[in-house]
Design a protein around this motif. Structure first.
Motif, short mmCIF file in Angstrom:
data_model
loop_
_atom_site.label_atom_id
_atom_site.label_comp_id
_atom_site.label_asym_id
_atom_site.label_seq_id
_atom_site.Cartn_x
_atom_site.Cartn_y
_atom_site.Cartn_z
N ARG A 22 57.81 21.32 -33.79
CA ARG A 22 59.15 20.84 -34.17
C ARG A 22 60.04 22.01 -34.58
NH1 ARG A 22 62.96 18.80 -33.00
NH2 ARG A 22 64.29 17.45 -34.28
N GLU A 23 59.48 22.98 -35.30
CA GLU A 23 60.26 24.16 -35.66
C GLU A 23 60.74 24.91 -34.43
OE1 GLU A 23 58.54 25.57 -40.02
OE2 GLU A 23 57.65 26.41 -38.20
N TRP A 99 54.35 30.19 -45.16
CA TRP A 99 54.72 29.10 -44.26
C TRP A 99 54.28 27.76 -44.83
CZ3 TRP A 99 51.90 25.43 -41.55
CH2 TRP A 99 52.58 24.74 -40.53
N HIS A 103 56.58 24.23 -46.35
CA HIS A 103 56.38 22.82 -45.99
C HIS A 103 55.82 22.00 -47.15
CE1 HIS A 103 57.66 23.19 -41.87
NE2 HIS A 103 56.96 24.30 -41.76
N LEU A 142 61.65 16.55 -40.74
CA LEU A 142 62.09 17.34 -39.58
C LEU A 142 62.27 16.49 -38.32
CD1 LEU A 142 59.87 20.53 -40.01
CD2 LEU A 142 62.35 20.38 -40.30
N GLN A 455 52.97 25.81 -31.38
CA GLN A 455 53.99 26.69 -30.81
C GLN A 455 53.87 26.75 -29.29
OE1 GLN A 455 54.56 31.34 -31.11
NE2 GLN A 455 55.39 30.35 -32.95
#
Length: 485
Positions: A22-23, A99, A103, A142, A455
């Motif tokens: 999603r990032e 990271w 979150h 998100l 990713q």
């Protein structure tokens, strides 16, 4: 609407993948087999993450450099590990916490008197359930779509490419790419029977196993990928993160509170009243996970951890009280053990104890002499009443048979990596863990490969070439540098 990325699973690795995808700008649908109240799989039962660090770092004391982490892993696996992937996991563990914090994950300060784990492991504030809940909140904020009670039965794969998933309810869900993070097969009693077979009496040893974690890791997709789709496999189906837990624990979801942590402070005997392994081999966080398999190899898959009053207060107390007696013969009788054999074992052990100052925080010189098996550290006579005994059985956390992968987290078919199907967490942990375990490394593997799988799934959805886990590590380092500037 067809998502860019489909994530199958609901624990740490799946959530890391969903967040990373999603990032990266992909639309994401996550399918969790469990109901919402039981979401998170085995990750909900975790407590910490094993972390490399070259100097004191926020919640970590002293240093735990890459080479020491690697040697610890090498020792517990007996060399059954893919070194390149293991070292990438180790390096990633030193840079992922910022990271995780972004979150919503919080870490607790190091506890006094817990130097060894405070040096090697970062503990989650509120445990694994809090971590899982934080990731779900972040994912939903998100825009990740989450569906519960949505187990997947099979996949459509064409020439190594993911096309669609079919749920157990018969729904077909297509996506541009997919991440598999649905756990091992430890909850599948039939598969455990198949893997462990029968003993000489025709009994299934695995029928005596308890499952420390979720009841939803049935291994349906793992079997489908290995048997129906021909994915490359790795690992031994009888190898697992297997811990000696209280024999009175529930069949599923007993979690950390069922562990018996006094093994290194006393002796362990089988139902014949005989010792069968060195209880003082190494520090408990490094060696606790060998004891489930050791007990699994004993008659009836049961053992008995025996301590005296000198051990009280030196280990995490179990939820269920142990058997208590004012004499060793009385304790043996309460546990249903043959008293004469038990007493021969304890008398031989007590007579063999040698050494100086007992110190459970170091590898001390309290050992046995002329005894087989030896106890190499923390050996002192069991003589101080009252005495305590805990019956233990194998508690399976997760299995190591899985899908072979590489530093891009791609599933491989005939040695060829898929362009759009990736794997993370317990479904590929056997690439790093051929056998054995050391505390917190499962979360290190799931976090590292969950992030690169997510990713790369996002990149595959845009038809971009995959990156490697080393790229994620480099990104984290660069971000850390900018944050500290």
């Amino acid at each position: 609407m067809q998502p860019d990325v489909l994530v199958i699973g609901g624990g740490n690795a799946a959530l890391c993948a969903a967040l990373m995808a999603r990032e990266a700008g992909a639309s994401v649908l996550l399918l969790e087999a469990a109901p919402r109240a039981w979401r998170g799989g085995n990750s909900a039962h975790t407590r910490n993450l094993r972390c490399m660090h070259d100097a004191p770092q926020d919640v970590l004391v002293d240093a735990y450099p890459e080479e020491e982490f690697w040697q610890d892993l090498l020792k517990v696996t007996g060399g059954q590990t893919q070194e390149p992937l293991a070292r990438l996991t180790i390096r990633h563990s030193g840079h992922c916490r910022p990271w995780m914090r972004r979150h919503g994950v919080h870490f607790q300060p190091p506890l006094s008197g817990a130097l060894h784990v405070a040096r090697t492991n970062a503990f989650f504030m509120g445990g694994g359930k809090a971590l899982v809940n934080a990731y779900y909140r972040s994912a939903e904020a998100l825009g990740v779509q989450v569906r519960y009670e949505a187990p997947v039965a099979q996949l459509e794969i064409e020439d190594g490419r993911f096309v669609a998933a079919h749920t157990a309810a018969g729904e077909r869900i297509a996506a541009r790419s997919c991440v598999l993070a649905a756990g091992g097969f430890e909850s599948n009693r039939d598969w455990l029977r198949e893997a462990w077979g029968r003993n000489a009496r025709g009994e299934f040893p695995s029928d005596n196993f308890l499952i420390r974690g979720t009841a939803y890791n049935q291994g349906v997709l793992l079997r489908h990928l290995l048997d129906a789709q021909g994915a490359d496999r790795i690992g031994d189906p009888t190898q697992a993160h297997m811990v000696a837990i209280d024999a009175r624990a529930p069949l599923y979801d007993g979690g950390i509170c069922t562990r018996i942590d006094c093994v290194s402070l006393g002796v362990v005997v089988n139902r014949q009243g005989e010792r069968f392994y060195d209880e003082g081999e190494d520090f408990w966080p490094k060696r606790y996970a060998i004891w489930g398999r050791l007990v699994a190899m004993q008659p009836g898959q049961i053992g008995y951890s025996i301590i005296d009053s000198q051990a009280i207060g030196r280990f995490m107390p179990p939820v269920f009280p142990g058997m208590k007696a004012d004499s060793l013969p009385e304790l043996a009788a309460q546990l249903g053990l043959p008293v004469e054999a038990f007493m021969r074992t304890l008398q031989a052990y007590n007579a063999a104890c040698r050494g100086g100052r007992f110190d459970h925080t170091v590898l001390d010189d309290c050992r046995t002499e002329g005894l087989t098996p030896a106890k190499t550290h923390w050996a002192r006579p069991i003589v101080q009443a009252p005495f305590y005994g805990y019956a233990v059985r194998p508690g399976v956390t997760f299995t190591y048979l899985g899908l072979r992968t590489d530093d891009t987290a791609a599933v491989r078919f005939g040695g060829v990596p898929s362009a759009n199907l990736f794997v993370a967490g317990e479904m590929m942990a056997g690439n790093v863990l051929g056998k054995g375990y050391t505390a917190g490394v499962g979360m290190s593997i799931g976090t590292a490969f969950g992030r690169i799988a997510g990713q790369n799934a996002a990149r595959a959805a845009r038809q971009q070439p995959p990156r490697t886990l080393a790229n994620v590590i480099a990104d984290d380092k660069e971000r850390d540098t900018h944050a500290s500037a």
